[in-house]
Write a protein that holds these residues in place. Sequence first.
Motif, PDB file in Angstrom:
ATOM      1  N   PRO A  11       0.835  -1.203   0.000  1.00 39.20           N
ATOM      2  CA  PRO A  11       0.000   0.000   0.000  1.00 39.20           C
ATOM      3  C   PRO A  11       0.868   1.251   0.000  1.00 39.20           C
ATOM      4  N   ALA A  12       0.350   2.332  -0.608  1.00 36.69           N
ATOM      5  CA  ALA A  12       1.072   3.594  -0.611  1.00 36.69           C
ATOM      6  C   ALA A  12       1.243   4.088   0.823  1.00 36.69           C
ATOM      7  N   LEU A  13       2.452   4.549   1.144  1.00 35.06           N
ATOM      8  CA  LEU A  13       2.747   5.003   2.495  1.00 35.06           C
ATOM      9  C   LEU A  13       3.128   6.475   2.467  1.00 35.06           C
ATOM     10  N   ASP A  14       2.823   7.202   3.555  1.00 34.59           N
ATOM     11  CA  ASP A  14       3.299   8.571   3.638  1.00 34.59           C
ATOM     12  C   ASP A  14       4.793   8.537   3.939  1.00 34.59           C
ATOM     13  N   ASP A  15       5.424   9.690   3.925  1.00 40.49           N
ATOM     14  CA  ASP A  15       6.884   9.742   4.052  1.00 40.49           C
ATOM     15  C   ASP A  15       7.363   9.122   5.359  1.00 40.49           C
ATOM     16  N   ALA A  17       5.836   6.869   7.266  1.00 42.44           N
ATOM     17  CA  ALA A  17       5.611   5.429   7.275  1.00 42.44           C
ATOM     18  C   ALA A  17       6.598   4.728   6.350  1.00 42.44           C
ATOM     19  N   ALA A  18       6.880   5.344   5.202  1.00 37.90           N
ATOM     20  CA  ALA A  18       7.837   4.751   4.271  1.00 37.90           C
ATOM     21  C   ALA A  18       9.226   4.682   4.893  1.00 37.90           C
ATOM     22  N   ALA A  19       9.595   5.750   5.618  1.00 36.53           N
ATOM     23  CA  ALA A  19      10.902   5.762   6.279  1.00 36.53           C
ATOM     24  C   ALA A  19      10.959   4.697   7.371  1.00 36.53           C
ATOM     25  N   ARG A  20       9.846   4.530   8.087  1.00 39.20           N
ATOM     26  CA  ARG A  20       9.790   3.515   9.132  1.00 39.20           C
ATOM     27  C   ARG A  20       9.925   2.117   8.532  1.00 39.20           C
ATOM     28  N   ARG A  21       9.216   1.889   7.444  1.00 43.83           N
ATOM     29  CA  ARG A  21       9.288   0.590   6.772  1.00 43.83           C
ATOM     30  C   ARG A  21      10.712   0.313   6.297  1.00 43.83           C
ATOM     31  N   LYS A  22      11.351   1.340   5.715  1.00 44.47           N
ATOM     32  CA  LYS A  22      12.720   1.175   5.229  1.00 44.47           C
ATOM     33  C   LYS A  22      13.664   0.870   6.389  1.00 44.47           C
ATOM     34  N   ALA A  23      13.436   1.490   7.533  1.00 48.18           N
ATOM     35  CA  ALA A  23      14.289   1.222   8.688  1.00 48.18           C
ATOM     36  C   ALA A  23      14.175  -0.233   9.130  1.00 48.18           C
ATOM     37  N   PHE A  24      12.965  -0.769   9.086  1.00 44.37           N
ATOM     38  CA  PHE A  24      12.787  -2.176   9.452  1.00 44.37           C
ATOM     39  C   PHE A  24      13.490  -3.092   8.447  1.00 44.37           C
ATOM     40  N   VAL A  25      13.391  -2.763   7.161  1.00 43.53           N
ATOM     41  CA  VAL A  25      14.037  -3.578   6.130  1.00 43.53           C
ATOM     42  C   VAL A  25      15.553  -3.528   6.291  1.00 43.53           C
ATOM     43  N   ASP A  26      16.101  -2.345   6.529  1.00 43.60           N
ATOM     44  CA  ASP A  26      17.549  -2.207   6.697  1.00 43.60           C
ATOM     45  C   ASP A  26      18.036  -2.978   7.928  1.00 43.60           C
TER      46      ASP A  26
END
Length: 214
Positions: A11-15, A17-26
């Motif tokens: 789903p499209a994420l706001d900035d 949420a997207a940064a949070r998701r990227k932090a989890f992936v990293d």
Amino acid sequence: MSIEMIPDSTPALDDAAAARRKAFVDAARELFFANGYAGTTMSSIASKVGGSKTTLWTYFPSKEELFAAVVDDIVAQYGDALAIELPLDEPVSDVLRVFGNLLMTKLTATPILSLFRLVVGEAERFPHLAETFYERGPRRGKARAAVWVGEKMVRGELRMGDPMRAVQQFTGLCQSGLYQFAMLNLPESRDLARLQDDVDAAVDAFYRAWKPDV
């Protein structure tokens, strides 16, 4: 030619949420590489980012989905060979040489090597990890190259045969030299200039095997 990409169902994420998701992936990538898949818990990933496991679950309901996101992230950064132009009107050897050089440059990048080692190390216990990795990376790239090879066969620039088998043989030839040392992290892998020689030899051997019948 263009590659058929796997649809992005995220789903499209706001900035934020997207940064949070990227932090989890990293964080997951770092811990997977350091501790293996089995040795990494969702709790440890959440703790590294500084959030709760409940928050992590809102982005990734399972460790399997998080691993898939790690694969997708690495492929997005290093999977240039999946999208490289494969011109039909240029000579076979020229196109394969460009494709092979890009492929091997990416395959010997540290994140790709680390991911491959992780998948191989966990493949027996967690075969779905290998399936996820192969579907999202190697299978896509080889399928796309096979379309190009098949067209070159139809045009008479390569002898007729199984295009996928031909692609598998070419990539195998490219990986028969320095790549073997890189996978084992041996000193011989430091001389990346040897990749060019490996690709040139692969193109020569491939074309000798697949040149048109006369």
